[in-house]
Design an enzyme around this catalytic site. Structure first.
Site, PDB file in Angstrom:
ATOM      1  N   SER A  76     -18.846 -21.223  24.924  1.00  0.00           N
ATOM      2  CA  SER A  76     -18.432 -21.095  23.523  1.00  0.00           C
ATOM      3  C   SER A  76     -19.319 -21.960  22.633  1.00  0.00           C
ATOM      4  O   SER A  76     -19.148 -21.993  21.427  1.00  0.00           O
ATOM      5  CB  SER A  76     -16.977 -21.544  23.383  1.00  0.00           C
ATOM      6  N   ASN A  77     -20.240 -22.689  23.269  1.00  0.00           N
ATOM      7  CA  ASN A  77     -21.041 -23.697  22.567  1.00  0.00           C
ATOM      8  C   ASN A  77     -22.474 -23.191  22.355  1.00  0.00           C
ATOM      9  O   ASN A  77     -23.284 -23.199  23.275  1.00  0.00           O
ATOM     10  CB  ASN A  77     -21.014 -24.973  23.422  1.00  0.00           C
ATOM     11  N   LYS A 107     -25.552 -25.280  23.417  1.00  0.00           N
ATOM     12  CA  LYS A 107     -25.988 -25.237  24.822  1.00  0.00           C
ATOM     13  C   LYS A 107     -26.986 -24.099  25.023  1.00  0.00           C
ATOM     14  O   LYS A 107     -27.947 -24.221  25.780  1.00  0.00           O
ATOM     15  CB  LYS A 107     -24.792 -25.010  25.754  1.00  0.00           C
ATOM     16  N   ASP A 132     -21.025 -27.144  32.802  1.00  0.00           N
ATOM     17  CA  ASP A 132     -19.979 -28.033  32.314  1.00  0.00           C
ATOM     18  C   ASP A 132     -20.603 -29.410  32.141  1.00  0.00           C
ATOM     19  O   ASP A 132     -21.424 -29.842  32.964  1.00  0.00           O
ATOM     20  CB  ASP A 132     -18.781 -28.094  33.273  1.00  0.00           C
ATOM     21  N   SER A 133     -20.245 -30.069  31.071  1.00  0.00           N
ATOM     22  CA  SER A 133     -20.875 -31.355  30.789  1.00  0.00           C
ATOM     23  C   SER A 133     -19.861 -32.295  30.160  1.00  0.00           C
ATOM     24  O   SER A 133     -18.757 -31.887  29.808  1.00  0.00           O
ATOM     25  CB  SER A 133     -22.077 -31.161  29.857  1.00  0.00           C
ATOM     26  N   PHE A 146     -25.483 -32.325  18.597  1.00  0.00           N
ATOM     27  CA  PHE A 146     -24.084 -31.938  18.402  1.00  0.00           C
ATOM     28  C   PHE A 146     -23.189 -32.968  19.096  1.00  0.00           C
ATOM     29  O   PHE A 146     -23.686 -33.911  19.722  1.00  0.00           O
ATOM     30  CB  PHE A 146     -23.827 -30.518  18.941  1.00  0.00           C
ATOM     31  N   ASP A 201     -23.754 -36.851  20.104  1.00  0.00           N
ATOM     32  CA  ASP A 201     -25.149 -37.279  19.927  1.00  0.00           C
ATOM     33  C   ASP A 201     -25.335 -38.384  18.883  1.00  0.00           C
ATOM     34  O   ASP A 201     -26.151 -39.286  19.097  1.00  0.00           O
ATOM     35  CB  ASP A 201     -26.045 -36.068  19.604  1.00  0.00           C
ATOM     36  N   LYS A 208     -34.808 -35.050  22.475  1.00  0.00           N
ATOM     37  CA  LYS A 208     -33.547 -35.054  23.208  1.00  0.00           C
ATOM     38  C   LYS A 208     -33.720 -34.301  24.525  1.00  0.00           C
ATOM     39  O   LYS A 208     -33.296 -34.762  25.583  1.00  0.00           O
ATOM     40  CB  LYS A 208     -32.416 -34.419  22.370  1.00  0.00           C
ATOM     41  N   HIS A 243     -29.352 -35.139  29.788  1.00  0.00           N
ATOM     42  CA  HIS A 243     -28.706 -34.624  30.996  1.00  0.00           C
ATOM     43  C   HIS A 243     -28.924 -33.107  31.110  1.00  0.00           C
ATOM     44  O   HIS A 243     -29.238 -32.585  32.163  1.00  0.00           O
ATOM     45  CB  HIS A 243     -27.213 -34.934  30.916  1.00  0.00           C
TER      46      HIS A 243
HETATM   47  P1  ITT Z   1     -18.109 -24.315  27.063  1.00  0.00           P
HETATM   48  O1  ITT Z   1     -17.100 -24.978  28.001  1.00  0.00           O
HETATM   49  O2  ITT Z   1     -17.558 -23.106  26.397  1.00  0.00           O
HETATM   50  O3  ITT Z   1     -19.442 -24.120  27.708  1.00  0.00           O
HETATM   51  P2  ITT Z   1     -17.854 -26.795  25.582  1.00  0.00           P
HETATM   52  O4  ITT Z   1     -18.539 -27.378  24.389  1.00  0.00           O
HETATM   53  O5  ITT Z   1     -16.335 -26.779  25.559  1.00  0.00           O
HETATM   54  O6  ITT Z   1     -18.408 -25.335  25.832  1.00  0.00           O
HETATM   55  P3  ITT Z   1     -17.772 -28.435  27.955  1.00  0.00           P
HETATM   56  O7  ITT Z   1     -16.401 -27.972  28.325  1.00  0.00           O
HETATM   57  O8  ITT Z   1     -18.827 -28.514  29.019  1.00  0.00           O
HETATM   58  O9  ITT Z   1     -18.407 -27.526  26.830  1.00  0.00           O
HETATM   59  O10 ITT Z   1     -17.630 -29.826  27.224  1.00  0.00           O
HETATM   60  C1  ITT Z   1     -18.753 -30.574  26.957  1.00  0.00           C
HETATM   61  C2  ITT Z   1     -18.471 -31.497  25.781  1.00  0.00           C
HETATM   62  O11 ITT Z   1     -19.137 -32.745  26.049  1.00  0.00           O
HETATM   63  C3  ITT Z   1     -19.107 -30.945  24.513  1.00  0.00           C
HETATM   64  O12 ITT Z   1     -18.244 -30.139  23.767  1.00  0.00           O
HETATM   65  C4  ITT Z   1     -19.470 -32.238  23.779  1.00  0.00           C
HETATM   66  O13 ITT Z   1     -18.326 -32.743  23.132  1.00  0.00           O
HETATM   67  C5  ITT Z   1     -19.855 -33.163  24.937  1.00  0.00           C
HETATM   68  N1  ITT Z   1     -21.290 -33.022  25.229  1.00  0.00           N
HETATM   69  C6  ITT Z   1     -21.860 -32.483  26.344  1.00  0.00           C
HETATM   70  N2  ITT Z   1     -23.197 -32.459  26.237  1.00  0.00           N
HETATM   71  C7  ITT Z   1     -23.486 -32.986  25.032  1.00  0.00           C
HETATM   72  C8  ITT Z   1     -24.693 -33.221  24.348  1.00  0.00           C
HETATM   73  O14 ITT Z   1     -25.868 -32.864  24.855  1.00  0.00           O
HETATM   74  N3  ITT Z   1     -24.618 -33.755  23.143  1.00  0.00           N
HETATM   75  C9  ITT Z   1     -23.433 -34.100  22.605  1.00  0.00           C
HETATM   76  N4  ITT Z   1     -22.239 -33.912  23.159  1.00  0.00           N
HETATM   77  C10 ITT Z   1     -22.261 -33.350  24.391  1.00  0.00           C
END
Ligand code: ITT
Length: 197
Positions: free
Chosen positions: A8-9, A12, A76-77, A151, A154, A175, A180
């Site tokens: 949904s992001n 990414k 997932d992150s 986002f 960050d 970045k 990661h």
């Molecule tokens: P999807 O699950 O739909 O892929 P999401 O944004 O909900 O999208 P995650 O469940 O993996 O993704 O949650 C990751 C969250 O961690 C993300 O929404 C940010 O709040 C944070 N995050 C991860 N990587 C980041 C980055 O590169 N920069 C800033 N925040 C990050």
């Protein structure tokens, strides 16, 4: 080759394109009728387990459709803060949406240990084969919000491999070279570049 990214992001998707387009991969957000399908995330404290669930959902969604032969990507992150016993971790997305960066700064108000780590676990599925990759980025949480690039967290995340600026103060390419997600995608890139047996 077109790769459907179930997320949904949109940030990414942009970051994945930065790395994988060099291989000739075109990463597109997986949409149904113009909307990102709802992903059901399991109750788990491990990003690896959440990613495995996501790829299975992506496979179920394309089964029996015109996309059946497309490659798929999920990830997932999260942000893992040492003094908070790795919180928000897998809850990063929810925590950001509810209390945001100010919420993290408040939690760490009187905390001298500001060590944190971003982690990303990606899975790419192509022609019946799974490619998996974990990327990490060590850093610390700033004492104030700085910068408006990137986002999520960050503007409060300072990577150890940088010069003291937050990711929010860096250009996309800076970045990507330290993050990661950049690391996880470069590992995928290397695995995908190997000749298939
Ligand atoms: P999807 O699950 O739909 O892929 P999401 O944004 O909900 O999208 P995650 O469940 O993996 O993704 O949650 C990751 C969250 O961690 C993300 O929404 C940010 O709040 C944070 N995050 C991860 N990587 C980041 C980055 O590169 N920069 C800033 N925040 C990050």
């Amino acid at each position: 080759m077109k790769v459907l990214f179930l997320t949904s992001n949109e940030n990414k998707v942009t970051e994945a394109n930065q790395t994988l387009s060099e291989l000739g991969y075109e990463i597109e957000q997986f949409l149904i009728n113009g909307l990102a399908p709802k992903i059901i995330e399991p109750q788990s404290s491990e990003i690896e387990i959440v990613s495995e669930f996501k790829i299975q959902q992506a496979l179920e969604l394309i089964s029996g459709t015109n996309f059946e032969n497309h490659a798929l990507l999920v990830e997932d992150s999260g942000l893992f803060i040492e003094s908070l016993s790795d919180f928000p971790g897998v809850y990063s997305s929810y925590f950001f949406r509810t209390v945001g960066n100010q919420g993290i700064l408040k939690l760490l108000e009187n905390e001298s240990n500001r060590n944190a780590e971003y982690r990303a676990y990606s899975i790419l599925y192509r022609d019946g084969v799974y490619f998996r990759a974990l990327g990490k980025c060590l850093g610390s949480i700033s004492t104030e919000i700085k910068g408006s690039n990137g986002f999520g967290y960050d503007p409060i995340f300072i990577p150890d491999s940088g010069d003291g600026r937050t990711f929010g103060e860096m250009q996309d390419y800076e970045k990507e070279s330290k993050s990661h997600r950049g690391e996880s995608l470069r590992i995928l890139y290397d695995k995908l570049s190997l000749p298939s047996k």
